[in-house]
Write a protein that holds these residues in place. Sequence first.
Motif, PDB file in Angstrom:
ATOM      1  N   TRP A  35       0.897  -1.001  -0.100  1.00  0.00           N
ATOM      2  CA  TRP A  35      -0.040  -0.124  -0.067  1.00  0.00           C
ATOM      3  C   TRP A  35       0.889   1.194   0.028  1.00  0.00           C
ATOM      4  CZ3 TRP A  35      -0.315   3.652   3.968  1.00  0.00           C
ATOM      5  CH2 TRP A  35      -1.325   4.679   3.626  1.00  0.00           C
ATOM      6  N   TRP A  36       1.919   1.088   0.883  1.00  0.00           N
ATOM      7  CA  TRP A  36       2.853   2.464   0.797  1.00  0.00           C
ATOM      8  C   TRP A  36       3.227   2.740  -0.311  1.00  0.00           C
ATOM      9  CZ3 TRP A  36       8.037   3.166   0.280  1.00  0.00           C
ATOM     10  CH2 TRP A  36       8.769   4.410   0.513  1.00  0.00           C
ATOM     11  N   VAL A  37       3.971   1.680  -1.199  1.00  0.00           N
ATOM     12  CA  VAL A  37       4.864   1.772  -2.420  1.00  0.00           C
ATOM     13  C   VAL A  37       3.684   2.188  -3.336  1.00  0.00           C
ATOM     14  CG1 VAL A  37       5.659   0.560  -4.363  1.00  0.00           C
ATOM     15  CG2 VAL A  37       6.516  -0.110  -1.980  1.00  0.00           C
ATOM     16  N   PHE A  38       2.580   1.859  -3.467  1.00  0.00           N
ATOM     17  CA  PHE A  38       1.392   2.563  -4.592  1.00  0.00           C
ATOM     18  C   PHE A  38       1.079   3.760  -4.202  1.00  0.00           C
ATOM     19  CE2 PHE A  38       1.831  -1.734  -6.087  1.00  0.00           C
ATOM     20  CZ  PHE A  38       2.051  -1.452  -7.224  1.00  0.00           C
ATOM     21  N   THR A  39       1.048   4.202  -3.075  1.00  0.00           N
ATOM     22  CA  THR A  39       0.618   5.719  -2.565  1.00  0.00           C
ATOM     23  C   THR A  39       1.575   6.837  -2.451  1.00  0.00           C
ATOM     24  OG1 THR A  39       0.280   4.801  -0.263  1.00  0.00           O
ATOM     25  CG2 THR A  39      -1.479   4.577  -1.507  1.00  0.00           C
ATOM     26  N   ALA A  40       2.678   6.290  -2.081  1.00  0.00           N
ATOM     27  CA  ALA A  40       3.939   7.111  -2.303  1.00  0.00           C
ATOM     28  C   ALA A  40       3.973   8.261  -3.481  1.00  0.00           C
ATOM     29  CB  ALA A  40       5.273   6.598  -2.122  1.00  0.00           C
ATOM     30  N   LYS A  41       4.095   9.389  -2.849  1.00  0.00           N
ATOM     31  CA  LYS A  41       4.303  10.429  -3.854  1.00  0.00           C
ATOM     32  C   LYS A  41       5.597  10.214  -5.022  1.00  0.00           C
ATOM     33  CE  LYS A  41       1.960  13.831  -1.557  1.00  0.00           C
ATOM     34  NZ  LYS A  41       1.993  15.038  -0.648  1.00  0.00           N
ATOM     35  N   LYS A  42       5.399  10.548  -6.258  1.00  0.00           N
ATOM     36  CA  LYS A  42       6.369  10.312  -7.268  1.00  0.00           C
ATOM     37  C   LYS A  42       7.829  11.044  -6.726  1.00  0.00           C
ATOM     38  CE  LYS A  42       4.076   7.076  -8.745  1.00  0.00           C
ATOM     39  NZ  LYS A  42       3.877   5.927  -8.453  1.00  0.00           N
ATOM     40  N   GLU A  43       7.457  12.374  -6.382  1.00  0.00           N
ATOM     41  CA  GLU A  43       8.407  13.204  -6.177  1.00  0.00           C
ATOM     42  C   GLU A  43       9.437  13.013  -5.033  1.00  0.00           C
ATOM     43  OE1 GLU A  43      11.020  16.481  -6.775  1.00  0.00           O
ATOM     44  OE2 GLU A  43       9.220  15.949  -7.958  1.00  0.00           O
ATOM     45  N   TYR A  44       8.821  12.412  -4.036  1.00  0.00           N
ATOM     46  CA  TYR A  44       9.520  11.834  -2.798  1.00  0.00           C
ATOM     47  C   TYR A  44      10.263  10.561  -3.383  1.00  0.00           C
ATOM     48  CZ  TYR A  44      10.626   9.177   1.371  1.00  0.00           C
ATOM     49  OH  TYR A  44      11.163   8.624   2.434  1.00  0.00           O
ATOM     50  N   ILE A  45       9.755   9.703  -4.132  1.00  0.00           N
ATOM     51  CA  ILE A  45      10.605   8.274  -4.805  1.00  0.00           C
ATOM     52  C   ILE A  45      11.806   9.128  -5.315  1.00  0.00           C
ATOM     53  CG2 ILE A  45      10.502   6.411  -6.101  1.00  0.00           C
ATOM     54  CD1 ILE A  45       9.039   6.037  -3.282  1.00  0.00           C
ATOM     55  N   LYS A  46      11.604  10.124  -5.982  1.00  0.00           N
ATOM     56  CA  LYS A  46      12.771  10.394  -7.170  1.00  0.00           C
ATOM     57  C   LYS A  46      13.874  11.316  -6.083  1.00  0.00           C
ATOM     58  CE  LYS A  46      11.828  12.425 -10.889  1.00  0.00           C
ATOM     59  NZ  LYS A  46      11.317  13.689 -11.919  1.00  0.00           N
ATOM     60  N   ASN A  47      13.296  11.851  -5.196  1.00  0.00           N
ATOM     61  CA  ASN A  47      14.265  12.604  -4.302  1.00  0.00           C
ATOM     62  C   ASN A  47      15.187  11.542  -3.455  1.00  0.00           C
ATOM     63  OD1 ASN A  47      13.629  15.195  -5.176  1.00  0.00           O
ATOM     64  ND2 ASN A  47      12.185  15.520  -3.375  1.00  0.00           N
TER      65      ASN A  47
END
Length: 61
Positions: A35-47
Amino acid sequence: MLKYIKGHMDSISGIEIYPIISLLIFFSFFVILFWWVFTAKKEYIKNVSNIPLDNQNDQIL
Protein backbone atom coordinates in the motif's frame (compact mmCIF):
# COMPACT_ATOMS: atom_id res chain seq x y z
CA MET A 1 15.10 -35.48 18.59
CA LEU A 2 12.03 -34.39 16.63
CA LYS A 3 9.77 -36.72 18.65
CA TYR A 4 11.20 -35.21 21.83
CA ILE A 5 10.38 -31.64 20.67
CA LYS A 6 6.96 -32.64 19.31
CA GLY A 7 6.09 -34.29 22.64
CA HIS A 8 6.83 -31.07 24.51
CA MET A 9 5.00 -28.93 21.96
CA ASP A 10 1.87 -31.05 22.32
CA SER A 11 1.89 -30.52 26.06
CA ILE A 12 1.75 -26.71 25.75
CA SER A 13 -1.85 -25.53 25.70
CA GLY A 14 -2.71 -22.83 23.17
CA ILE A 15 0.48 -23.20 21.14
CA GLU A 16 -1.43 -23.55 17.87
CA ILE A 17 -2.16 -19.80 17.86
CA TYR A 18 1.52 -18.79 17.38
CA PRO A 19 1.87 -19.88 13.74
CA ILE A 20 -1.38 -18.10 12.92
CA ILE A 21 -0.18 -14.90 14.60
CA SER A 22 3.17 -15.15 12.77
CA LEU A 23 1.41 -15.53 9.42
CA LEU A 24 -0.85 -12.55 10.14
CA ILE A 25 2.12 -10.35 11.07
CA PHE A 26 4.02 -11.42 7.92
CA PHE A 27 0.99 -10.88 5.68
CA SER A 28 0.13 -7.53 7.30
CA PHE A 29 3.66 -6.20 6.85
CA PHE A 30 3.69 -6.90 3.12
CA VAL A 31 0.16 -5.55 2.59
CA ILE A 32 1.15 -2.30 4.33
CA LEU A 33 4.40 -2.14 2.35
CA PHE A 34 2.50 -2.75 -0.90
CA TRP A 35 0.00 0.00 0.00
CA TRP A 36 2.83 2.45 0.86
CA VAL A 37 4.66 1.80 -2.40
CA PHE A 38 1.61 2.54 -4.51
CA THR A 39 0.50 5.60 -2.55
CA ALA A 40 3.92 7.23 -2.15
CA LYS A 41 4.36 10.50 -3.96
CA LYS A 42 6.48 10.23 -7.08
CA GLU A 43 8.48 13.33 -6.12
CA TYR A 44 9.48 11.75 -2.80
CA ILE A 45 10.57 8.55 -4.56
CA LYS A 46 12.63 10.56 -7.03
CA ASN A 47 14.33 12.58 -4.26
CA VAL A 48 15.15 9.51 -2.21
CA SER A 49 16.47 7.59 -5.22
CA ASN A 50 18.85 10.46 -6.07
CA ILE A 51 20.43 10.63 -2.60
CA PRO A 52 23.32 8.26 -3.50
CA LEU A 53 24.07 10.33 -6.59
CA ASP A 54 24.09 13.65 -4.78
CA ASN A 55 27.71 14.87 -4.63
CA GLN A 56 27.11 17.98 -2.53
CA ASN A 57 27.62 16.18 0.78
CA ASP A 58 30.64 14.11 -0.25
CA GLN A 59 33.89 14.92 1.51
CA ILE A 60 37.32 13.91 0.35
CA LEU A 61 39.44 12.74 3.26
